[in-house]
Design an enzyme around this catalytic site. Structure first.
Site, short mmCIF file in Angstrom:
data_model
loop_
_atom_site.label_atom_id
_atom_site.label_comp_id
_atom_site.label_asym_id
_atom_site.label_seq_id
_atom_site.Cartn_x
_atom_site.Cartn_y
_atom_site.Cartn_z
N ALA A 1 3.01 17.80 -18.27
CA ALA A 1 4.15 17.82 -18.47
C ALA A 1 4.39 17.75 -19.60
O ALA A 1 5.25 18.09 -20.38
CB ALA A 1 4.87 17.51 -17.09
N SER B 1 -6.15 3.01 23.05
CA SER B 1 -6.85 2.51 21.50
C SER B 1 -5.86 2.11 20.92
O SER B 1 -4.65 3.23 20.93
CB SER B 1 -6.92 4.18 20.82
OG SER B 1 -5.74 4.56 20.53
N ARG C 1 -9.04 -0.18 -17.45
CA ARG C 1 -8.44 -1.24 -17.65
C ARG C 1 -9.08 -2.07 -19.39
O ARG C 1 -10.41 -2.45 -18.92
CB ARG C 1 -8.47 -2.26 -16.61
CG ARG C 1 -7.61 -1.37 -15.60
CD ARG C 1 -7.93 -2.04 -13.75
NE ARG C 1 -7.22 -2.13 -13.23
CZ ARG C 1 -7.78 -1.34 -11.90
NH1 ARG C 1 -9.02 -1.52 -11.70
NH2 ARG C 1 -6.93 -1.07 -10.93
N ASP D 1 -0.13 2.62 -5.51
CA ASP D 1 0.37 0.89 -4.93
C ASP D 1 1.90 1.08 -4.39
O ASP D 1 2.19 0.47 -3.83
CB ASP D 1 -0.55 -0.12 -5.56
CG ASP D 1 -1.87 -0.31 -5.49
OD1 ASP D 1 -2.45 0.14 -4.58
OD2 ASP D 1 -2.12 -1.09 -5.96
N GLU E 1 -0.43 -0.31 15.76
CA GLU E 1 0.27 -2.03 16.73
C GLU E 1 0.36 -2.66 16.52
O GLU E 1 1.61 -3.85 16.18
CB GLU E 1 -1.40 -2.18 17.27
CG GLU E 1 -1.59 -1.77 18.33
CD GLU E 1 -1.20 -0.98 19.48
OE1 GLU E 1 0.03 -1.96 19.33
OE2 GLU E 1 -0.54 0.27 19.45
N ARG F 1 -8.90 7.14 14.88
CA ARG F 1 -7.69 7.16 15.96
C ARG F 1 -8.44 7.92 16.83
O ARG F 1 -8.61 8.21 18.84
CB ARG F 1 -6.63 7.94 15.74
CG ARG F 1 -6.19 7.91 17.89
CD ARG F 1 -5.61 7.02 17.77
NE ARG F 1 -4.28 6.29 17.21
CZ ARG F 1 -3.56 5.37 17.42
NH1 ARG F 1 -3.66 4.56 18.65
NH2 ARG F 1 -2.82 4.81 17.03
N ASP G 1 1.65 -1.85 -13.46
CA ASP G 1 1.78 -2.77 -14.37
C ASP G 1 0.99 -3.35 -15.61
O ASP G 1 1.51 -3.69 -16.66
CB ASP G 1 2.04 -4.74 -13.11
CG ASP G 1 0.80 -5.00 -12.29
OD1 ASP G 1 -0.30 -4.11 -12.22
OD2 ASP G 1 0.95 -5.45 -11.94
N GLY G 2 0.19 -3.46 -15.35
CA GLY G 2 -1.02 -3.96 -16.80
C GLY G 2 -0.99 -2.85 -17.56
O GLY G 2 -0.98 -3.11 -18.74
N GLY H 1 1.04 5.18 13.48
CA GLY H 1 1.47 4.21 15.47
C GLY H 1 0.40 3.34 15.36
O GLY H 1 0.00 3.05 16.55
N LYS I 1 -2.37 1.62 26.76
CA LYS I 1 -3.00 2.43 25.59
C LYS I 1 -4.77 2.37 25.69
O LYS I 1 -5.20 0.95 25.57
CB LYS I 1 -2.60 2.58 23.76
CG LYS I 1 -1.09 2.44 24.10
CD LYS I 1 -0.41 2.06 22.15
CE LYS I 1 0.91 1.91 22.01
NZ LYS I 1 1.41 1.02 21.59
N GLY J 1 -4.00 -2.20 -1.80
CA GLY J 1 -3.41 -2.04 -2.34
C GLY J 1 -3.31 -4.18 -2.48
O GLY J 1 -2.69 -4.95 -1.79
N ARG J 2 -3.91 -4.43 -3.13
CA ARG J 2 -4.37 -5.86 -4.12
C ARG J 2 -2.89 -6.36 -4.13
O ARG J 2 -3.46 -7.90 -3.05
CB ARG J 2 -4.46 -5.41 -5.65
CG ARG J 2 -4.91 -6.78 -6.13
CD ARG J 2 -6.17 -6.64 -7.14
NE ARG J 2 -5.40 -5.80 -8.01
CZ ARG J 2 -5.66 -4.78 -8.99
NH1 ARG J 2 -7.42 -5.15 -8.40
NH2 ARG J 2 -5.67 -3.50 -9.69
N ASP K 1 3.26 -0.62 -6.55
CA ASP K 1 4.36 -1.57 -6.14
C ASP K 1 5.18 -2.03 -7.73
O ASP K 1 5.32 -2.70 -8.55
CB ASP K 1 2.96 -2.64 -6.31
CG ASP K 1 1.93 -2.24 -7.38
OD1 ASP K 1 1.82 -1.56 -7.90
OD2 ASP K 1 1.09 -3.02 -7.38
N GLY L 1 -5.56 2.37 -12.90
CA GLY L 1 -6.50 2.86 -12.19
C GLY L 1 -6.06 4.11 -11.46
O GLY L 1 -4.80 4.56 -12.27
N THR M 1 0.47 4.97 -10.02
CA THR M 1 -0.28 4.43 -9.21
C THR M 1 0.02 4.84 -7.87
O THR M 1 0.73 4.95 -7.25
CB THR M 1 -0.06 2.24 -9.70
OG1 THR M 1 -0.36 1.62 -8.43
CG2 THR M 1 1.11 2.02 -9.68
O1 F6P Z 1 -5.06 -0.74 -8.40
C1 F6P Z 1 -4.68 0.28 -8.01
C2 F6P Z 1 -5.86 -0.19 -7.33
O2 F6P Z 1 -5.91 0.95 -6.12
C3 F6P Z 1 -5.46 -1.44 -5.95
O3 F6P Z 1 -5.45 -1.02 -4.21
C4 F6P Z 1 -6.66 -1.20 -5.68
O4 F6P Z 1 -6.94 -2.91 -5.05
C5 F6P Z 1 -7.71 -1.60 -6.93
O5 F6P Z 1 -6.43 -0.35 -7.58
C6 F6P Z 1 -8.59 -1.54 -7.06
O6 F6P Z 1 -9.26 -1.49 -7.90
P1 F6P Z 1 -10.86 -0.70 -8.93
O7 F6P Z 1 -10.90 0.46 -8.95
O8 F6P Z 1 -11.08 -1.58 -9.98
O9 F6P Z 1 -11.93 -1.12 -7.47
#
Ligand code: F6P
Length: 324
Positions: free
Chosen positions: A25, A218, A75, A131, A191, A158, A106-107, A189, A216, A174-175, A133, A14, A129
């Site tokens: 760079a 909202s 990908r 994410d 809940e 909001r 990661d891929g 903020g 609140k 965030g898969r 992660d 992605g 990425t």
């Molecule tokens: O890996 C980043 C990410 O944004 C994930 O959070 C999300 O699930 C995925 O890519 C979506 O990918 P695509 O653009 O292929 O739908």
């Protein structure tokens, strides 16, 4: 004397804001060190098909502020096959490229790890990425921009939530990881923040919604894409418990991946791009370069892709304390 004379750079997986700053760079650091540099188009697919072009200082001018990636990204399924990787290696050999820099998640690093070992080829990775992660780095390139995009979007939501006395369930990307949801959730903020890493306690969430109603008008519930229920189901559950609530769902989607990179992402991408090339020249291989505790740090691909839990329980506690 370094054996690295010609390198190539690619983006894969992605796209993430700051990838262009990282490419810039890498290209300019290579030139600074008298190393020739090539750009591979469309990630690993470009290696397999031979879409590889020489780059110079001018090819990366005026891109530091641009989202997406000028090299494009995919990908790749072909690179997952042995035949695809053999073709990729042949193309690299033809051009005399002796080092590769890959920018992705990661891929991307899984592919780099397999290819690097198969052909004994030097590769350094940059974490790109939204994410965040990946182990081995506190932050990935694109994460800061994405959480600021979410924050800006939810600030707008909001306004409507407040004007109509509504509960909004906002689903963010965030898969496999709740890091976008958690940090942006604190910033607006929320809940509650529902993330795949922590089991959801619906009783506690309903109790909090009931209690906070008097304080609140909202309320925002932040849900990570990887949550087992997802935003729509979470909203249904709230509606079932409180039929008198005016509940809406907003799934932010790909706006989170676009836009100009934040200052933090541009600086991170620049630092890591420089260190990636320097690492290759110094003889490093099979590693991702990241930042840990403010300093540049290298970690083996296998370690950086292992999904360790980066959820900081202090942050989850903050959501609970501040959502009263
Ligand atoms: O890996 C980043 C990410 O944004 C994930 O959070 C999300 O699930 C995925 O890519 C979506 O990918 P695509 O653009 O292929 O739908």
């Amino acid at each position: 004397m370094s054996t690295i004379k010609k390198i190539a750079v690619l983006t894969s997986g992605g796209d993430a804001p700051g990838m262009n700053a990282a490419i810039r760079a890498v290209v300019r650091t290579a030139i600074y060190n008298n190393v020739e540099v090539y750009g591979v188009q469309r990630g690993y697919d470009g290696l397999v098909s031979g879409s590889i072009v020489e780059m110079n200082a001018k090819s990366v001018a005026n891109i530091i502020q641009r989202g997406g990636t000028i090299l494009k990204t995919v990908r790749s399924s072909e690179f997952k096959t042995k035949e695809g990787r053999v073709k990729a290696y042949e193309n690299i050999q033809k051009l005399g490229i002796d080092g590769l820099i890959v920018i992705g998640g990661d891929g991307t690093f899984t592919g780099a790890s397999v290819f690097g070992k198969e052909f004994d080829f030097p590769i350094i990775g940059l974490p790109g990425t939204i994410d965040n992660d990946l182990s081995g780095t506190d932050y990935t390139i694109g994460y800061d921009t994405a959480i600021n995009t979410v924050m800006d979007a939810v600030d707008k939501i909001r306004d409507t939530a407040e004007s109509h006395d509504r509960v909004f369930v906002v689903e963010v990307m965030g898969r496999d990881s709740g890091l976008i949801a958690l940090r942006s959730g604190i910033s607006i903020g929320a809940e509650a923040v529902l993330i795949p890493e922590i089991e959801v306690d619906y009783d506690a969430i309903m109790k909090r919604l009931d209690q906070t109603r008097k304080n609140k008008s909202s309320r925002i519930i932040m849900v990570a894409e990887g949550d087992k229920d997802g935003g729509l189901v979470v909203a249904e559950k709230i509606k079932a418990k409180f039929p008198h609530y005016d509940v809406r769902v907003s799934i932010l989607g790909h706006i989170q991946r676009g836009g100009k990179p934040s200052c933090m992402d541009r600086v991170l991408a620049s630092r890591l791009g420089v260190s990636a090339v320097e690492g290759l020249i110094e003889g490093r291989r099979g590693e991702m370069v990241g930042v840990r505790g403010g300093d540049v740090a290298y970690s083996p691909f296998e370690k950086s892709i292992k999904h360790i839990d980066k959820i900081n329980t202090h942050l989850t506690k903050i959501v609970d304390i501040l959502s009263q």
